[in-house]
Design a protein around this motif. Structure first.
Motif, short mmCIF file in Angstrom:
data_model
loop_
_atom_site.label_atom_id
_atom_site.label_comp_id
_atom_site.label_asym_id
_atom_site.label_seq_id
_atom_site.Cartn_x
_atom_site.Cartn_y
_atom_site.Cartn_z
N GLY A 348 0.76 -1.63 0.19
CA GLY A 348 0.09 -0.19 -0.35
C GLY A 348 0.55 1.32 -0.02
O GLY A 348 0.19 2.64 0.08
N SER A 351 -0.15 2.91 -3.77
CA SER A 351 -0.88 3.83 -3.64
C SER A 351 -0.70 5.37 -3.23
O SER A 351 -1.78 6.08 -2.99
CB SER A 351 -2.16 2.58 -3.88
OG SER A 351 -2.17 2.28 -1.92
N LYS A 352 -0.30 4.76 -1.82
CA LYS A 352 -0.58 6.50 -0.86
C LYS A 352 0.65 7.41 -1.10
O LYS A 352 -0.47 8.30 -1.17
CB LYS A 352 -0.26 5.83 0.78
CG LYS A 352 -0.36 6.86 1.56
CD LYS A 352 0.33 6.33 3.00
CE LYS A 352 0.14 7.11 4.14
NZ LYS A 352 0.28 6.79 5.55
N PHE A 354 0.22 7.85 -4.70
CA PHE A 354 0.12 8.29 -5.44
C PHE A 354 -1.28 8.78 -5.54
O PHE A 354 -1.61 10.13 -5.23
CB PHE A 354 -0.41 6.60 -6.66
CG PHE A 354 0.60 5.65 -7.10
CD1 PHE A 354 1.90 7.10 -7.44
CD2 PHE A 354 0.37 4.71 -7.12
CE1 PHE A 354 3.08 6.45 -7.45
CE2 PHE A 354 1.30 4.49 -7.98
CZ PHE A 354 2.81 4.40 -8.27
N ARG A 355 -1.82 8.47 -4.26
CA ARG A 355 -3.47 9.08 -3.50
C ARG A 355 -2.86 10.61 -3.16
O ARG A 355 -3.61 11.69 -3.54
CB ARG A 355 -3.97 8.29 -2.61
CG ARG A 355 -5.24 9.14 -1.81
CD ARG A 355 -5.85 8.62 -0.90
NE ARG A 355 -5.27 8.84 0.23
CZ ARG A 355 -4.87 8.40 1.16
NH1 ARG A 355 -5.52 6.72 1.05
NH2 ARG A 355 -4.50 7.97 1.83
N THR A 356 -1.88 10.88 -2.44
CA THR A 356 -1.24 12.21 -1.99
C THR A 356 -0.68 13.03 -2.79
O THR A 356 -1.55 14.64 -3.23
CB THR A 356 -0.11 11.43 -0.86
OG1 THR A 356 0.24 10.34 0.00
CG2 THR A 356 0.85 13.03 -0.73
N ALA A 358 -2.03 13.04 -6.15
CA ALA A 358 -3.42 12.76 -7.23
C ALA A 358 -4.43 14.64 -5.55
O ALA A 358 -4.27 15.26 -6.81
CB ALA A 358 -3.92 11.84 -6.58
N GLU A 359 -3.94 14.36 -4.83
CA GLU A 359 -5.05 14.93 -3.96
C GLU A 359 -4.32 16.40 -4.29
O GLU A 359 -5.57 16.79 -3.81
CB GLU A 359 -5.13 14.56 -2.99
CG GLU A 359 -5.86 13.82 -1.97
CD GLU A 359 -5.62 13.17 -0.46
OE1 GLU A 359 -5.84 11.74 -0.42
OE2 GLU A 359 -4.51 13.48 -0.09
N GLU A 360 -3.17 16.52 -4.08
CA GLU A 360 -2.54 17.85 -4.29
C GLU A 360 -3.31 17.93 -5.98
O GLU A 360 -2.35 19.11 -6.96
CB GLU A 360 -1.25 17.98 -3.98
CG GLU A 360 -0.84 18.03 -2.75
CD GLU A 360 -1.60 19.38 -1.72
OE1 GLU A 360 -1.67 20.22 -2.70
OE2 GLU A 360 -1.91 18.58 -0.82
N ALA A 393 2.91 12.89 4.34
CA ALA A 393 1.77 11.86 4.24
C ALA A 393 2.34 10.63 5.04
O ALA A 393 2.28 9.52 5.18
CB ALA A 393 1.63 11.61 2.75
#
Ligand code: ASP
Ligand code: MG
Length: 401
Positions: A348, A351-352, A354-356, A358-360, A393
Motif C-alpha cells: 500500500g 497507492s498512498k 499516488f493518492r497523496t 493526486a489530492e494535490e 503523508a
C-alpha cells in the motif's frame, strides 16, 4: 576545513579521540571552495582543460590541508604525519577526474599507527600504475575515507560534513525534516543515488562491499555539544519499529525524451537505447506503453546536462532509423522518491504515494519502483509541494516522531 581556526579545531578533536586510546587515520578534503577555485582557474587558461593536468592541479587543494592539519596537531603535542594519495599509495585506474580505487598499500600507514602517530591522508586523490596523479570525482574524499577504513579494517569510519547527519529529506525544503539516528546501508545507497548529496555514492557502495561501519557527523558542532550523527547500519533494527519510509529524496537534474509512434516489434528498445548507451548517455527511467495500431510510445529520462545531446541523437539518427513519428523532449521535470526498507513488508505504500499526489492535483508522468523505493517523475514546478506532502503523508515530520 574552512579556515585556520577550523583546522585547529579539527586538530583538537583528533587529539581528544587519540587521548581515548584510538589509533586514527584522518582523511581530509580541500579547504571549502578551493577545488571550485582551482577548476575555475584551469578553465580560465584552457576552456577544456586536459584531464591529466587538471588532476595534477586540483589534487593540490588536499595537499595543502594535510600539511596544515599535521602542523596543527604537532603544535598541540600530537605526533602526526601527512601523506598524499601517491605517497600512501592509493592505487587507482587511469580515468583522470573520475578514477576508481584499485588497491591501497597500508604498510606505511600501519607502521605509523603502531608508532602512535596520527596519519593524515589527502582525500580525493590517488596514483595510477604509471605514476600519474588521479582524482576520484567531486566529493571523492568520502570514498577515500571509506576505502582506507576498509583497507585498515577500521572499527568505524566517521565522515564529517556540513550537515549533522542524514535527514528524512532536505531541511531547506521541509523545515520539519528530522535527522535519522540510523539508516540502513541499502536505504543510504538509494538516497545517495536519488539526489541526496550527503555522501558521494561511491563511498556508500564501498562501505557496502567491505562492510565498513559509517557514521555521518557535523564538522560544525562545538566541543562538548556534539551529536551522534547518523549511523549507517547493515542490519535492519529489529528492536525498534521500523518506519515504513525513511526518507523522501528528489532530483532536479532530470529530463525526459519520448519517441512517439515507434513500430511495436521486437528489437525496438535495443535500437533506441543501444545508440544512446554508445554515446555514453546514462538512462534512468524507461517506459514503453502498450502498443495499439502497431505502434507504441517510448520514453526515457536522462540527466539534464545530457538532454540536448540525447535529443539531437534521437532526432538525427534514431527516429529515422526506427521509423518513429515524433521526438518530444521535456527538461522541466523532476524526480521524487520515497525510500524505505519497511515497504518490503508493508503493502500500500505506492497507492498512498499516488493518492497523496493526486489530492494535490500533481500529475505523475512516469513511475519506477524497486523493492525499497518508489520514484515518480512530475513537473518541476511541483517539486517542493510533492516533497512536502509526501513527507507529511508518511509521517516523517518532526511532530510525528
Ligand atoms: N575537494 C574535492 C571536492 O571538492 C573532494 C571532496 O571535497 O570530497 O570535490
Ligand atoms: Mg564532501
Amino acid at each position: 576545513m574552512g579556515s585556520p581556526e577550523r583546522i585547529r579545531n579539527v586538530a583538537k578533536r583528533v587529539a581528544r579521540w587519540k587521548a581515548q586510546g584510538h589509533q586514527i587515520v584522518v582523511v581530509v578534503s580541500a579547504m571549502s571552495g578551493e577545488t571550485n577555485r582551482l577548476i575555475a582557474l584551469a578553465k580560465d587558461v584552457s576552456p577544456q582543460p586536459d584531464a591529466r593536468e587538471l588532476d595534477v592541479m586540483v589534487s593540490t587543494g588536499e595537499q595543502v590541508t594535510i600539511a596544515l592539519l599535521a602542523m596543527a596537531l604537532k603544535d598541540i603535542g600530537v605526533p602526526a604525519k601527512s601523506y598524499t594519495g601517491s605517497q600512501v599509495k592509493v592505487l587507482t585506474d587511469s580515468s583522470f577526474n573520475k578514477a576508481r580505487i584499485l588497491e591501497i598499500d597500508d604498510g606505511a600507514v600501519r607502521r605509523d599507527l603502531d608508532a602512535s602517530t596520527v596519519v593524515i591522508v589527502a582525500g580525493f586523490q590517488g596514483v595510477d600504475a604509471d605514476g600519474n596523479i588521479t582524482t576520484l570525482g567531486r566529493g571523492g574524499s568520502d570514498t577515500s575515507g571509506v576505502a582506507l577504513a576498509a583497507a585498515l579494517s577500521a572499527d568505524e569510519c566517521q565522515i564529517y560534513t556540513d550537515v549533522d547527519g542524514v535527514y528524512t529529506t532536505d531541511p531547506r525544503i521541509v523545515p520539519e525534516a528530522r535527522k535519522l539516528d540510523q539508516i540502513t546501508f541499502e536505504e543510504m545507497l538509494e538516497l545517495a543515488s536519488l539526489g541526496s548529496k550527503v555522501l558521494q555514492i561511491r563511498s556508500v557502495e564501498f562501505a557496502g562491499k567491505y562492510k565498513v561501519k559509517l557514521r555521518v557527523l557535523s564538522s560544525f558542532e562545538e566541543e562538548g555539544k556534539e551529536t551522534a550523527g547518523t549511523l549507517i547500519t547493515f542490519e535492519e533494527n529489529e528492536a525498534m519499529e521500523q518506519p515504513i519510509i525513511s526518507g523522501i529524496a528528489f532530483s532536479r537534474d532530470e529530463a525526459k525524451l519520448t519517441l512517439v509512434g515507434v513500430p511495436d516489434k521486437p528489437g525496438i528498445a535495443y535500437q533506441i537505447l543501444g545508440p544512446v548507451a554508445d554515446a555514453n548517455i546514462d538512462v534512468d527511467m524507461i517506459i514503453q506503453n502498450v502498443g495499439h495500431d502497431g505502434t507504441a510510445d517510448f520514453s526515457f529520462t536522462v540527466s539534464r546536462a545530457e538532454f540536448a545531446r540525447a535529443k539531437a541523437l534521437l532526432e538525427d539518427k534514431i527516429k529515422p532509423h526506427v521509423g518513429a513519428r515524433v521526438v518530444e523532449g521535456d527538461s522541466k521535470i523532476c524526480k521524487v522518491s520515497a525510500v524505505g526498507v519497511g515497504m518490503r513488508s508493508h503493502p500500500g505504500v505506492a497507492s498512498k504515494m499516488f493518492r497523496t499526489l493526486a489530492e494535490e492535483g500533481i500529475n505523475i508522468q512516469m513511475i519506477s519502483t524497486s523493492e525499497i523505493k518508489i520514484s515518480v517523475v512530475v513537473d518541476e514546478k511541483y517539486l517542493e509541494l510533492a516533497v512536502r506532502v509526501l513527507h507529511r503523508a508518511f509521517e516523517l515530520d518532526q511532530a510525528a516522531a
